[in-house]
Motif scaffolding. Structure first.
Motif, short mmCIF file in Angstrom:
data_model
loop_
_atom_site.label_atom_id
_atom_site.label_comp_id
_atom_site.label_asym_id
_atom_site.label_seq_id
_atom_site.Cartn_x
_atom_site.Cartn_y
_atom_site.Cartn_z
N MET A 1 42.20 112.20 -83.64
CA MET A 1 42.76 112.27 -84.98
C MET A 1 43.92 113.26 -85.04
O MET A 1 44.75 113.20 -85.94
N VAL A 2 43.96 114.17 -84.09
CA VAL A 2 44.99 115.21 -84.05
C VAL A 2 45.53 115.26 -82.62
O VAL A 2 44.75 115.22 -81.67
N PRO A 3 46.85 115.30 -82.45
CA PRO A 3 47.42 115.32 -81.09
C PRO A 3 46.85 116.47 -80.25
O PRO A 3 46.63 117.57 -80.76
N ARG B 1 35.79 120.83 -84.94
CA ARG B 1 37.01 120.42 -84.23
C ARG B 1 36.84 119.04 -83.60
O ARG B 1 37.76 118.23 -83.60
N TYR C 1 55.45 117.02 -80.51
CA TYR C 1 56.38 117.38 -81.57
C TYR C 1 57.78 117.51 -80.97
O TYR C 1 57.99 118.28 -80.04
N GLY D 1 62.10 117.06 -85.44
CA GLY D 1 60.99 117.33 -86.34
C GLY D 1 60.02 116.17 -86.46
O GLY D 1 59.18 116.14 -87.35
N ALA E 1 51.02 125.66 -86.52
CA ALA E 1 49.74 125.01 -86.24
C ALA E 1 49.70 124.42 -84.83
O ALA E 1 48.63 124.10 -84.32
N PHE E 2 50.85 124.26 -84.19
CA PHE E 2 50.91 123.81 -82.80
C PHE E 2 50.74 125.02 -81.89
O PHE E 2 51.29 126.07 -82.14
N GLY E 3 50.03 124.83 -80.82
CA GLY E 3 49.82 125.92 -79.88
C GLY E 3 51.11 126.51 -79.35
O GLY E 3 51.20 127.71 -79.06
N GLU F 1 45.95 114.29 -90.54
CA GLU F 1 45.28 113.40 -89.61
C GLU F 1 44.96 112.03 -90.20
O GLU F 1 44.64 111.11 -89.47
N LEU G 1 57.23 113.30 -84.55
CA LEU G 1 56.27 113.15 -83.45
C LEU G 1 56.74 112.04 -82.53
O LEU G 1 57.30 111.04 -83.00
N TYR H 1 49.69 118.90 -89.55
CA TYR H 1 49.51 117.51 -89.18
C TYR H 1 48.47 116.89 -90.10
O TYR H 1 47.34 117.38 -90.20
N ALA I 1 48.35 118.23 -78.25
CA ALA I 1 49.30 119.34 -78.21
C ALA I 1 49.08 120.32 -79.38
O ALA I 1 49.58 121.44 -79.34
N PHE I 2 48.35 119.89 -80.40
CA PHE I 2 47.99 120.80 -81.49
C PHE I 2 46.74 121.57 -81.09
O PHE I 2 45.81 121.01 -80.51
N GLY I 3 46.67 122.80 -81.48
CA GLY I 3 45.51 123.62 -81.16
C GLY I 3 44.20 123.04 -81.67
O GLY I 3 43.15 123.20 -81.05
N MET J 1 60.98 126.42 -84.65
CA MET J 1 61.33 125.09 -84.14
C MET J 1 60.09 124.22 -84.00
O MET J 1 60.17 123.01 -83.94
N VAL J 2 58.93 124.86 -83.90
CA VAL J 2 57.66 124.15 -83.73
C VAL J 2 56.67 124.73 -84.75
O VAL J 2 56.60 125.95 -84.91
N GLU K 1 61.07 119.02 -81.26
CA GLU K 1 61.58 120.13 -82.06
C GLU K 1 63.01 119.94 -82.51
O GLU K 1 63.49 120.68 -83.37
N LEU K 2 63.69 118.96 -81.96
CA LEU K 2 65.06 118.72 -82.43
C LEU K 2 65.09 117.82 -83.66
O LEU K 2 65.92 118.00 -84.54
N SER L 1 43.09 119.98 -81.96
CA SER L 1 42.81 118.59 -81.61
C SER L 1 41.35 118.34 -81.25
O SER L 1 40.70 119.15 -80.60
N THR M 1 47.51 108.91 -81.01
CA THR M 1 47.65 110.30 -81.44
C THR M 1 47.38 111.29 -80.30
O THR M 1 48.03 112.34 -80.20
N LYS N 1 50.63 112.29 -78.67
CA LYS N 1 51.85 112.57 -79.43
C LYS N 1 52.28 114.01 -79.27
O LYS N 1 51.47 114.92 -79.18
#
Lengths: 156, 156, 156, 156
Positions: free
Chosen positions: C102-104, D30, C10, C15, B106-108, B12, C17, B10, C106-108, B102-103, C12-13, C110, C5, C8
């Protein structure tokens, strides 16, 4: 599932690790796994506390199962011993792969998902027998040991 | 590595997904992988942008590699097409397994670590040929398609 | 919540956000937040797509709210503009803190949870007025800008 | 930093939680924190093991610090006691906020980042005094207790 580090959780009231439910269903969802898998929790314990009776219970379940391919999630400390017990039971025609984790799945840095993907793959293609799958590798039950200094498995 | 969702990050500043370095080394560390793996970044692109020249480049690298077992990380949208190109190249005596995610890793919630464990396991035990490993399953290159409605792979 | 953000996800179908439900309830649970908070989703959009009508809607909700302390989650690109619209509405006796990520979430990686903890704290102790809380700091609505080169907020 | 659950890690060789380095620098990165913060590790222990001598050491550091605003990361079990020791030291003109976490930062589900954002915000705007910041709330040092049944902090 028999427990092991795989399924340990952090108890925020006591600050200790403990078992609640298995994380396998969530792990299979995350892996978008489409294999036809039946999940069965045989026990949920630290493998250091697994005694002969418990080990016999795991063997019994494996014997009575109608499946030809079985993955056993297990604590790494005595995973080789349980592999031996399963091999001694002479479950001909079954492929059994034992796997575990060095870090609980509930931790961000767990190796559990990698090992689960690995074990589920090996179990589909290896010939009947009992194996341990760790570190991306597979070992025959009688040709492996856990190196407790490095936390990895190695051929013997 | 050829890129694909596996390795997307991502940005940012722009709010878009992009490629920087591959996450494979970190993934192998997390999986405590002890296989003797040589990593090679062939390209780092979205597989929808992969043209015939790019595909030829992947084939060329696979042919020139001295390895007998090769895992190709690849975007899922055209992974089957690249599998076909590799098969057409008739790289006898090599087992090639393509996998993706599929994900983004970097996404959890990524399936990447599961798929990587799976692909690295299949590649060690499957006979020479070209395969796609996704969803815990493996498929022959010419017997699989991506179901774009469900985001999963299925036998044809 | 207005989107941004923060929320947001992801897809997966495709690709890409996109927005589904807000992550705020999960974030408050993770933070073990015990504040008496009422959650309200005003909209769920990218702040670059927020027009005057949308901004007026946010102001209207803030004015009609009976709360004295309001946190607005918002995309960072136009957060300062919405702060200005809220200030122009002269909602005396209300403390309003806008925050984003700055980072969703759902991202680790964030920053969302940090910013949410920060905004909920500032809103309890700052005097009435409109503020932006980012990067651990708080700024008066008319003394801040987003530095689009660094992705951070700075006093002007 | 004094340790506490915040900074606990999982030792994959022993299966126990332990302390190595603090996670604060990573947490501030972070959170994209742009505050002018000086980090200082006073000790790295479980607060249940913190005795009077250790507590005196924390007070000494706070007194000798030239900072007007100090955040102390601390285990939650005796955080209130250390808050009392800091208050007894009568460090007039300093705002001191103690915070902790119920789940280690190294776990995906940690409340640490939320609490850190909260504590760093409170410390900038609260008047001089000693406070505990947990659960999105702040409490005067002598008006709070940890509810060990729920794992949350409450006013007394």
């Amino acid at each position: 599932m028999t427990g092991g580090t795989f399924d340990k959780e952090y108890d925020e009231l006591t600050g200790r690790l403990f078992f609640r439910d298995t994380h396998l269903p969530e792990m299979l969802r995350r892996g978008r796994c489409r294999l036809d898998v039946t999940l069965e929790t045989v026990m949920m314990i630290d493998s250091l506390e697994l005694d002969d009776a418990g080990r016999a219970q795991i063997v019994k379940r494996a014997r009575e199962s109608s499946e030809r391919a079985i993955v056993v999630t297990h604590g790494t400390d005595t995973i080789v011993k349980t592999a031996g017990a399963l091999a001694a039971a002479a479950l001909a025609r079954k492929t059994i792969v034992l796997t575990g984790a060095m870090v609980p799945y509930a931790f961000g840095s767990s190796d559990g998902l990698f090992n689960l993907g690995s074990a589920l793959s090996f179990v589909q293609v290896l010939p009947p027998g009992v194996y341990v799958a760790m570190n991306g590798q597979h070992f025959h039950w009688n040709a492996v040991r856990k190196n407790t200094d490095t936390g990895t498995f190695e051929a013997i």
